[in-house]
Design a protein around this motif. Structure first.
Motif, PDB file in Angstrom:
ATOM      1  N   CYS A 214       0.829  -1.210   0.000  1.00 52.37           N
ATOM      2  CA  CYS A 214       0.000   0.000   0.000  1.00 52.37           C
ATOM      3  C   CYS A 214       0.861   1.256   0.000  1.00 52.37           C
ATOM      4  CB  CYS A 214      -0.933  -0.003   1.202  1.00 52.37           C
ATOM      5  SG  CYS A 214      -2.301  -1.192   1.090  1.00 52.37           S
ATOM      6  N   GLN A 215       1.935   1.255   0.783  1.00 49.01           N
ATOM      7  CA  GLN A 215       2.828   2.408   0.831  1.00 49.01           C
ATOM      8  C   GLN A 215       3.487   2.655  -0.521  1.00 49.01           C
ATOM      9  OE1 GLN A 215       5.447   1.446   4.072  1.00 49.01           O
ATOM     10  NE2 GLN A 215       3.858   1.725   5.630  1.00 49.01           N
ATOM     11  N   GLN A 216       3.908   1.584  -1.186  1.00 46.51           N
ATOM     12  CA  GLN A 216       4.501   1.733  -2.507  1.00 46.51           C
ATOM     13  C   GLN A 216       3.476   2.235  -3.522  1.00 46.51           C
ATOM     14  OE1 GLN A 216       7.752   1.481  -3.405  1.00 46.51           O
ATOM     15  NE2 GLN A 216       8.108   1.228  -1.202  1.00 46.51           N
ATOM     16  N   ALA A 217       2.235   1.740  -3.408  1.00 44.17           N
ATOM     17  CA  ALA A 217       1.180   2.161  -4.328  1.00 44.17           C
ATOM     18  C   ALA A 217       0.862   3.641  -4.155  1.00 44.17           C
ATOM     19  CB  ALA A 217      -0.072   1.314  -4.101  1.00 44.17           C
ATOM     20  N   ILE A 218       0.893   4.126  -2.915  1.00 50.48           N
ATOM     21  CA  ILE A 218       0.652   5.553  -2.665  1.00 50.48           C
ATOM     22  C   ILE A 218       1.717   6.397  -3.351  1.00 50.48           C
ATOM     23  CG2 ILE A 218       0.688   7.333  -0.862  1.00 50.48           C
ATOM     24  CD1 ILE A 218      -0.714   5.310   0.971  1.00 50.48           C
ATOM     25  N   LYS A 219       2.968   5.948  -3.316  1.00 51.16           N
ATOM     26  CA  LYS A 219       4.054   6.677  -3.986  1.00 51.16           C
ATOM     27  C   LYS A 219       3.834   6.722  -5.497  1.00 51.16           C
ATOM     28  CE  LYS A 219       7.523   5.570  -0.464  1.00 51.16           C
ATOM     29  NZ  LYS A 219       8.795   4.849  -0.175  1.00 51.16           N
ATOM     30  N   VAL A 220       3.357   5.607  -6.050  1.00 47.64           N
ATOM     31  CA  VAL A 220       3.061   5.583  -7.488  1.00 47.64           C
ATOM     32  C   VAL A 220       1.955   6.577  -7.812  1.00 47.64           C
ATOM     33  CG1 VAL A 220       2.146   4.162  -9.369  1.00 47.64           C
ATOM     34  CG2 VAL A 220       3.823   3.201  -7.781  1.00 47.64           C
ATOM     35  N   CYS A 221       0.913   6.601  -6.996  1.00 48.29           N
ATOM     36  CA  CYS A 221      -0.185   7.553  -7.205  1.00 48.29           C
ATOM     37  C   CYS A 221       0.318   8.990  -7.162  1.00 48.29           C
ATOM     38  CB  CYS A 221      -1.269   7.348  -6.143  1.00 48.29           C
ATOM     39  SG  CYS A 221      -2.172   5.791  -6.256  1.00 48.29           S
ATOM     40  N   GLU A 222       1.158   9.309  -6.195  1.00 52.42           N
ATOM     41  CA  GLU A 222       1.663  10.669  -6.054  1.00 52.42           C
ATOM     42  C   GLU A 222       2.562  11.056  -7.230  1.00 52.42           C
ATOM     43  OE1 GLU A 222       0.739  12.920  -4.170  1.00 52.42           O
ATOM     44  OE2 GLU A 222      -0.351  11.886  -2.589  1.00 52.42           O
ATOM     45  N   ARG A 223       3.380  10.107  -7.685  1.00 52.16           N
ATOM     46  CA  ARG A 223       4.251  10.414  -8.837  1.00 52.16           C
ATOM     47  C   ARG A 223       3.427  10.694 -10.079  1.00 52.16           C
ATOM     48  NH1 ARG A 223       7.714   6.166  -6.922  1.00 52.16           N
ATOM     49  NH2 ARG A 223       6.854   4.741  -8.505  1.00 52.16           N
ATOM     50  N   ARG A 224       2.422   9.879 -10.305  1.00 44.58           N
ATOM     51  CA  ARG A 224       1.603  10.072 -11.494  1.00 44.58           C
ATOM     52  C   ARG A 224       0.807  11.379 -11.396  1.00 44.58           C
ATOM     53  NH1 ARG A 224       1.706  10.101 -16.563  1.00 44.58           N
ATOM     54  NH2 ARG A 224      -0.361  10.028 -17.522  1.00 44.58           N
ATOM     55  N   ASN A 296      -6.819   7.835  -1.743  1.00 44.77           N
ATOM     56  CA  ASN A 296      -7.616   8.206  -0.574  1.00 44.77           C
ATOM     57  C   ASN A 296      -8.678   7.173  -0.199  1.00 44.77           C
ATOM     58  OD1 ASN A 296      -6.223  10.609  -0.359  1.00 44.77           O
ATOM     59  ND2 ASN A 296      -7.702  11.765  -1.557  1.00 44.77           N
ATOM     60  N   THR A 297      -9.125   6.386  -1.172  1.00 41.46           N
ATOM     61  CA  THR A 297     -10.201   5.431  -0.912  1.00 41.46           C
ATOM     62  C   THR A 297      -9.682   4.026  -0.619  1.00 41.46           C
ATOM     63  OG1 THR A 297     -11.678   6.690  -2.359  1.00 41.46           O
ATOM     64  CG2 THR A 297     -12.347   4.435  -1.826  1.00 41.46           C
ATOM     65  N   TYR A 298      -8.583   3.672  -1.250  1.00 40.88           N
ATOM     66  CA  TYR A 298      -8.108   2.297  -1.128  1.00 40.88           C
ATOM     67  C   TYR A 298      -6.765   2.194  -0.401  1.00 40.88           C
ATOM     68  CZ  TYR A 298     -11.846   1.489  -4.470  1.00 40.88           C
ATOM     69  OH  TYR A 298     -13.066   1.456  -5.081  1.00 40.88           O
ATOM     70  N   PHE A 299      -5.691   2.629  -1.054  1.00 42.56           N
ATOM     71  CA  PHE A 299      -4.363   2.364  -0.509  1.00 42.56           C
ATOM     72  C   PHE A 299      -4.113   3.070   0.821  1.00 42.56           C
ATOM     73  CE2 PHE A 299      -3.599   1.912  -5.205  1.00 42.56           C
ATOM     74  CZ  PHE A 299      -3.559   0.537  -5.179  1.00 42.56           C
ATOM     75  N   GLY A 300      -4.618   4.307   0.956  1.00 44.31           N
ATOM     76  CA  GLY A 300      -4.412   5.031   2.205  1.00 44.31           C
ATOM     77  C   GLY A 300      -5.144   4.391   3.378  1.00 44.31           C
ATOM     78  N   PRO A 301      -6.490   4.307   3.337  1.00 46.00           N
ATOM     79  CA  PRO A 301      -7.231   3.715   4.460  1.00 46.00           C
ATOM     80  C   PRO A 301      -6.892   2.250   4.709  1.00 46.00           C
ATOM     81  CG  PRO A 301      -8.697   5.003   3.053  1.00 46.00           C
ATOM     82  CD  PRO A 301      -7.388   4.915   2.331  1.00 46.00           C
ATOM     83  N   LEU A 302      -6.738   1.461   3.638  1.00 45.96           N
ATOM     84  CA  LEU A 302      -6.469   0.039   3.830  1.00 45.96           C
ATOM     85  C   LEU A 302      -5.086  -0.204   4.417  1.00 45.96           C
ATOM     86  CD1 LEU A 302      -8.008  -1.554   0.602  1.00 45.96           C
ATOM     87  CD2 LEU A 302      -8.913  -1.622   2.919  1.00 45.96           C
ATOM     88  N   GLY A 303      -4.151   0.702   4.141  1.00 49.40           N
ATOM     89  CA  GLY A 303      -2.783   0.507   4.615  1.00 49.40           C
ATOM     90  C   GLY A 303      -2.509   1.054   6.002  1.00 49.40           C
TER      91      GLY A 303
END
Length: 337
Positions: A214-224, A296-303
């Protein structure tokens, strides 16, 4: 404990400090009563006026409730999760009777509120919820806002009558709806009660979450998002891309009007509206919102935690299927999975 030992059908209601039994919220008061209305009681556990009897007493009550043949409550699983933190475990023969499920079966063709107050008003009359209106006024005096999820700041002297009111109307509601439901769909009601028990166990167990992923996915979201912002800002200015109002003003300043209207007649800048615009920034805004939504809906709350304990509702849809909430595990897009 003596009353519980000789009462075959017990109504349960808790007032709590919040809605997260697995992450620190606690029981403020425990309400109990016999389904036939012969007796009721409210036991303060943790209250701001130091009237509470403490976790030890809660544990004794929780263990005793596990031996009662039938437990009745409104949104019963929610209360049982709090009791489970205190030692509650249902016996192999215990039946869980949820009046919110009973309400859905009693009115299967309507998509209406299944909240306790709404059901009581429809089936027992508005006068039965006068206690709820009184409690609302007391909350205003205490400055407990409607948006607050818990009652940690409410003294036992105020919270107890409200809890006992819930116990009373829950018992009455079950008595009113049960005969009709049993007559029309008795086997289904029994199946739903068994399912409630299964869902309680599922929610207790929870799901493990890969927090590192989840933490890695958040970084991908922010980069994009950053890449998209570098394309959007030169075209639309330094706007809040997540604000439909600001996005709309930016496009209107370029002479671009939305072909869609809101129900109120104003210009709509929803995803559907942006899809119809012939401008590269429109698609970029849509993609930016997608990445923001994923974060905000998936990776943040779930992680946030190593496991999640969502809610599975066997009353949530007219069609009869399960629905899920907090989080909605049935609505995770395939590419997120």
């Amino acid at each position: 404990r003596q009353a519980l030992a000789v009462t075959p059908r017990v109504v349960v209601d808790l007032e709590t400090s919040g809605r997260k039994p697995f992450f620190g919220d606690y029981i403020c008061v425990i309400g109990l009563g016999s389904a036939d209305g012969a007796w009721d009681a409210c036991i303060p556990i943790q209250t701001p006026d130091d009237e509470g009897l403490g976790v030890k007493v809660a544990g004794e009550i929780a263990q005793a409730l596990g031996e009662v043949p039938e437990l009745i409550g409104h949104n019963l699983k929610f209360d049982l999760h709090f009791l489970a933190r205190c030692g509650y475990q249902p016996s192999s023969r215990q039946k869980l009777r949820d009046t919110i499920v009973l309400g859905r079966l009693a009115e299967p063709e309507h998509y209406i509120s299944l909240g306790l107050k709404a059901l009581v008003e429809r089936h027992l009359g508005k006068e039965e919820v006068a206690y709820d209106e009184k409690f609302s006024e007391q909350k205003k005096i205490l400055k407990v806002r409607a948006s607050d999820e818990g009652y940690a700041a409410v003294p036992a002297a105020i919270l107890a009558p409200y809890c006992l009111g819930d116990i009373c109307v829950t018992g009455k509601l079950e008595g009113k709806l049960l005969p009709k439901v049993v007559q029309d769909m008795g086997p289904l009601w029994e199946t739903e009660c068994k399912l409630t028990r299964v869902l309680f166990r599922m929610e207790e167990r929870g799901l493990k979450i890969d927090q590192g992923y989840c933490q890695q996915a958040i970084k991908v979201c922010e980069r994009r998002k950053k890449v998209l912002e570098e394309a959007i800002y030169p075209a639309l200015g330094q706007i809040n891309i997540g604000s439909p109002r600001q996005v709309g003003k930016a496009f209107e300043s370029l002479g671009i009007q939305s072909p869609h209207k809101t129900p109120g007649g104003k210009a709509s800048w929803s995803e559907v509206a942006l899809l119809t615009l012939d401008h590269p920034a429109a698609l970029q805004v849509r993609e930016w919102r997608t990445w923001e939504h994923l974060k905000n809906t998936y990776f943040g709350p779930l992680g946030e935690h190593p496991e999640v304990h969502g809610t599975f509702r066997n009353w949530g849809t007219i069609t009869g299927r399960l629905s899920a909430a907090a989080p909605n595990l049935q609505n995770i897009p395939r590419f997120v999975q």
